[in-house]
Design a protein around this motif. Structure first.
Motif, PDB file in Angstrom:
ATOM      1  N   LEU A 132       0.836  -1.196   0.000  1.00  0.00           N
ATOM      2  CA  LEU A 132       0.000   0.000   0.000  1.00  0.00           C
ATOM      3  C   LEU A 132       0.874   1.250   0.000  1.00  0.00           C
ATOM      4  N   THR A 134       3.899   1.472  -1.229  1.00  0.00           N
ATOM      5  CA  THR A 134       4.480   1.564  -2.570  1.00  0.00           C
ATOM      6  C   THR A 134       3.475   2.132  -3.560  1.00  0.00           C
ATOM      7  N   TYR A 135       2.256   1.643  -3.487  1.00  0.00           N
ATOM      8  CA  TYR A 135       1.171   2.070  -4.379  1.00  0.00           C
ATOM      9  C   TYR A 135       0.961   3.586  -4.316  1.00  0.00           C
ATOM     10  N   THR A 136       1.020   4.151  -3.120  1.00  0.00           N
ATOM     11  CA  THR A 136       0.825   5.589  -2.978  1.00  0.00           C
ATOM     12  C   THR A 136       2.112   6.366  -3.220  1.00  0.00           C
ATOM     13  N   ARG A 165      -4.156   4.853 -15.969  1.00  0.00           N
ATOM     14  CA  ARG A 165      -3.841   4.546 -14.571  1.00  0.00           C
ATOM     15  C   ARG A 165      -5.069   4.733 -13.675  1.00  0.00           C
ATOM     16  N   HIS A 169      -6.859   1.651 -11.730  1.00  0.00           N
ATOM     17  CA  HIS A 169      -6.829   1.567 -10.268  1.00  0.00           C
ATOM     18  C   HIS A 169      -8.229   1.619  -9.657  1.00  0.00           C
ATOM     19  N   MET A 186      -3.454  -5.391  -4.189  1.00  0.00           N
ATOM     20  CA  MET A 186      -2.266  -4.547  -4.148  1.00  0.00           C
ATOM     21  C   MET A 186      -1.232  -4.981  -5.182  1.00  0.00           C
ATOM     22  N   SER A 189      -2.418  -3.749  -8.555  1.00  0.00           N
ATOM     23  CA  SER A 189      -2.316  -2.282  -8.613  1.00  0.00           C
ATOM     24  C   SER A 189      -0.886  -1.842  -8.884  1.00  0.00           C
ATOM     25  N   ASN A 190       0.075  -2.474  -8.219  1.00  0.00           N
ATOM     26  CA  ASN A 190       1.480  -2.116  -8.431  1.00  0.00           C
ATOM     27  C   ASN A 190       1.999  -2.620  -9.773  1.00  0.00           C
ATOM     28  N   TRP A 193       1.136  -0.009 -12.258  1.00  0.00           N
ATOM     29  CA  TRP A 193       2.142   1.054 -12.152  1.00  0.00           C
ATOM     30  C   TRP A 193       3.366   0.699 -12.998  1.00  0.00           C
TER      31      TRP A 193
END
Length: 436
Positions: A132, A134-136, A165, A169, A186, A189-190, A193
Motif C-alpha cells: 500500500l 508503494t502504491y501511494t 492509470r 486503479h 495490491m 495495482s502495483n 504502475w
C-alpha cells in the motif's frame, strides 16, 4: 503560442479534466469500498500508511520543479531533443527519477520491517502495508516524469497514460467486493504502475527528454544539485512547508483524537479538500505551457491573461463543489462512509472556505513555481508551516474537538493563501524575473 500547441489545447483539456476527475473519484471510491470491506480500525491504519506514502511524494523538495524550469527553457531554445546528444539535462532528469525510485523502494522495505517487528499482525499484514505504501509513494517518481513530459510538450501522451492509470486503479478497488484478497488487489495495482512506467520511460527516452547513461548519471546529477543549489534550497523550503501543511493533520488527528471514527471522518473531509486541489491543479496545468512561453518571451500581459483564465477555469468547479456541499454534503458523506463514521454537518462549511482558499493559492503557486520564483515562496511556506505548528500546539493544549481543530487549520490556511496571491501579484505578474 504556436499553432501546433494551440491545436493540442482542446484535447489536453479533455484528458486533463478526465484524469483530474479520476483522481477525485479514486479517493471517494477508495473510501466507499474500504469503509465496507475493512474494519474501522484497519481502515484508519491504512489511512495512516497511505498518508505516509503520499507524503513521500513531497520528499521531492521542489527538485522536480527546478528541473522543469531548466528543462523547459532548454526545450524552448532547441537544446533538448533527439539530436541534442551533449545536453546534460536529460541525463540529470533520468538520474533524479532513479534516485526517487530507490527512495520509494527503501521506504517500502522500512514500512515492512517496522510493521513486522513492531506489531503482532505478522508478515502478511506487513506485506499488505508495504505494498500500500508503494502504491501511494510511486506518485513521487510519476511526478518527476510528469514534469519532464510537460517540459517537452508531451503533456497529451502523459495524460493519456494517467487516464489509463486512474481507470485501472479504480476498477481494481471495486474488485475488492469480489472474492479476491487484499494482497491480490495490491499486487495487481502495483503491476499496473510498472507497465505504465515502462511505456512512459520508453517514450521520453526516444524523444531525448531522458537519457540513461550509467557512466554520467551520478556525475551530472551531482552537477545539477551544485549548479542550482540556491534555487533548490528555496524550493526545498517551499516543498517542506507544503508537505507539513498538507500532511501533519493526517498524523496529528490519529494521535490526539484517536483511530477509528475521528481519523476516518477527517480523512474523508480531507479527501474532498485534496480532491479540489487536484481539480484546480488540472485547470492550471492547461495554461502552464502558454504561461511559460509568455514568461520566456517577456509578455507580462499575456502571462496575466493566462493566469486569469486559470482562475476562471478553477472557479467553475469550485462553485459547483460548494453548492453540492451546502445542499447535499451530509447525504454525500453518509453514502461514502455508511455506518463506519458520521461527518458533522458543520464540516461542509469549513470545506467550502477551504475550497476557495485552495483555488486562489493553487493558481498563485502555479505561476510562481513555473516561472522560477522559489526564494519568496520558500520563505512564505516556512512562515505558514510555523503558523500551522501553533495550530497543532493549540489543539494539543486546549484539547479541541475535531471540528475546532479544523476551524483553526482553515483560518491558518486562508492566511497563507492570501499571502501567496500577494507574492504572485508582486513578482511574475508584475513582470519581474527570478534571482537565484
Amino acid at each position: 503560442m504556436t499553432s501546433k500547441i494551440r491545436g493540442k489545447v482542446p484535447v489536453y483539456a479533455v484528458l486533463r479534466a478526465a484524469t483530474a476527475g479520476g483522481a477525485l473519484a479514486s479517493g471517494f471510491v477508495q473510501t466507499y469500498v474500504f469503509a465496507r470491506v475493512l474494519s474501522p480500525e484497519q481502515f484508519s491504519i491504512y489511512i495512516v500508511i497511505g498518508s505516509l506514502g503520499v507524503s513521500l511524494w513531497l520528499f521531492d523538495l521542489g527538485v522536480a520543479k527546478v528541473l522543469f524550469v531548466q528543462l523547459r527553457e532548454a526545450f524552448l531554445k532547441g537544446r533538448v531533443g533527439p539530436g541534442a546528444e551533449g545536453e546534460k539535462l536529460p541525463v540529470q532528469a533520468a538520474g533524479i527519477a532513479l534516485i526517487y525510485a530507490i527512495v520509494v523502494g527503501a521506504g517500502a522495505l522500512l514500512c515492512f520491517a517496522v510493521v513486522a517487528a513492531g506489531t503482532s499482525r505478522g508478515s502478511l499484514e506487513a506485506t499488505h502495508e508495504a505494498l500500500l505504501f508503494t502504491y501511494t509513494a510511486l506518485n513521487l517518481v510519476w511526478f518527476v516524469l510528469r514534469n519532464v513530459s510537460v517540459a517537452g510538450d508531451q503533456f497529451i501522451f502523459f495524460e493519456s497514460l494517467d487516464a489509463v492509470r486512474r481507470i485501472g486503479h479504480i476498477s481494481l478497488i471495486f474488485c475488492l467486493f469480489l472474492p479476491i484478497s487484499f494482497l491480490s488487489f495490491m499486487l495487481w495495482s502495483n503491476l499496473l504502475w510498472a507497465v505504465l512506467f515502462v511505456v512512459l520511460l520508453a517514450r521520453l527516452g526516444r524523444l531525448g527528454l531522458l537519457r540513461w547513461e550509467a557512466g554520467r548519471m551520478a556525475q551530472t546529477s551531482a552537477a545539477f544539485f551544485r549548479r542550482h543549489r540556491s534555487a533548490l534550497w528555496s524550493s526545498g523550503r517551499y516543498a517542506l512547508g507544503e508537505m507539513y501543511i498538507y500532511t501533519f493533520p493526517s498524523l496529528l488527528v490519529p494521535a490526539l483524537h484517536g483511530l477509528g471514527g475521528p481519523t476516518i471522518v477527517f480523512d474523508t473531509v480531507f479527501k474532498v479538500f485534496r480532491g479540489a486541489t487536484v481539480v484546480f491543479s488540472a485547470a492550471c496545468d492547461l495554461l502552464v505551457p502558454m504561461q511559460t512561453r509568455a514568461f520566456a518571451a517577456g509578455d507580462t500581459a499575456g502571462l496575466r491573461k493566462r493566469t486569469l483564465q486559470a482562475l476562471i477555469a478553477g472557479l467553475i468547479p469550485a462553485i459547483c463543489l460548494s453548492l453540492i456541499l451546502a445542499v447535499a454534503g451530509e447525504r454525500l458523506f453518509g453514502i461514502l462512509l455508511g455506518s463506519a463514521a458520521q461527518v458533522p454537518p458543520a464540516f461542509n462549511y469549513v470545506l467550502i472556505v477551504l475550497v476557495f482558499a485552495n483555488l486562489v493559492q493553487t493558481v498563485s503557486n502555479f505561476v510562481l513555481v513555473h516561472t522560477g520564483f522559489f526564494r519568496p515562496i520558500g520563505r512564505l511556506a516556512t512562515g505558514v508551516a510555523l503558523l500551522m505548528t501553533v495550530v497543532a500546539a493549540l489543539d494539543a493544549l486546549l484539547h479541541l474537538s475535531l471540528l475546532g481543530f479544523a476551524v483553526l487549520y482553515t483560518a491558518a490556511y486562508v492566511s497563507g493563501a492570501i499571502l501567496y496571491v500577494v507574492l504572485a501579484a508582486r513578482y511574475p505578474l508584475a513582470g519581474h524575473r527570478p534571482h537565484g
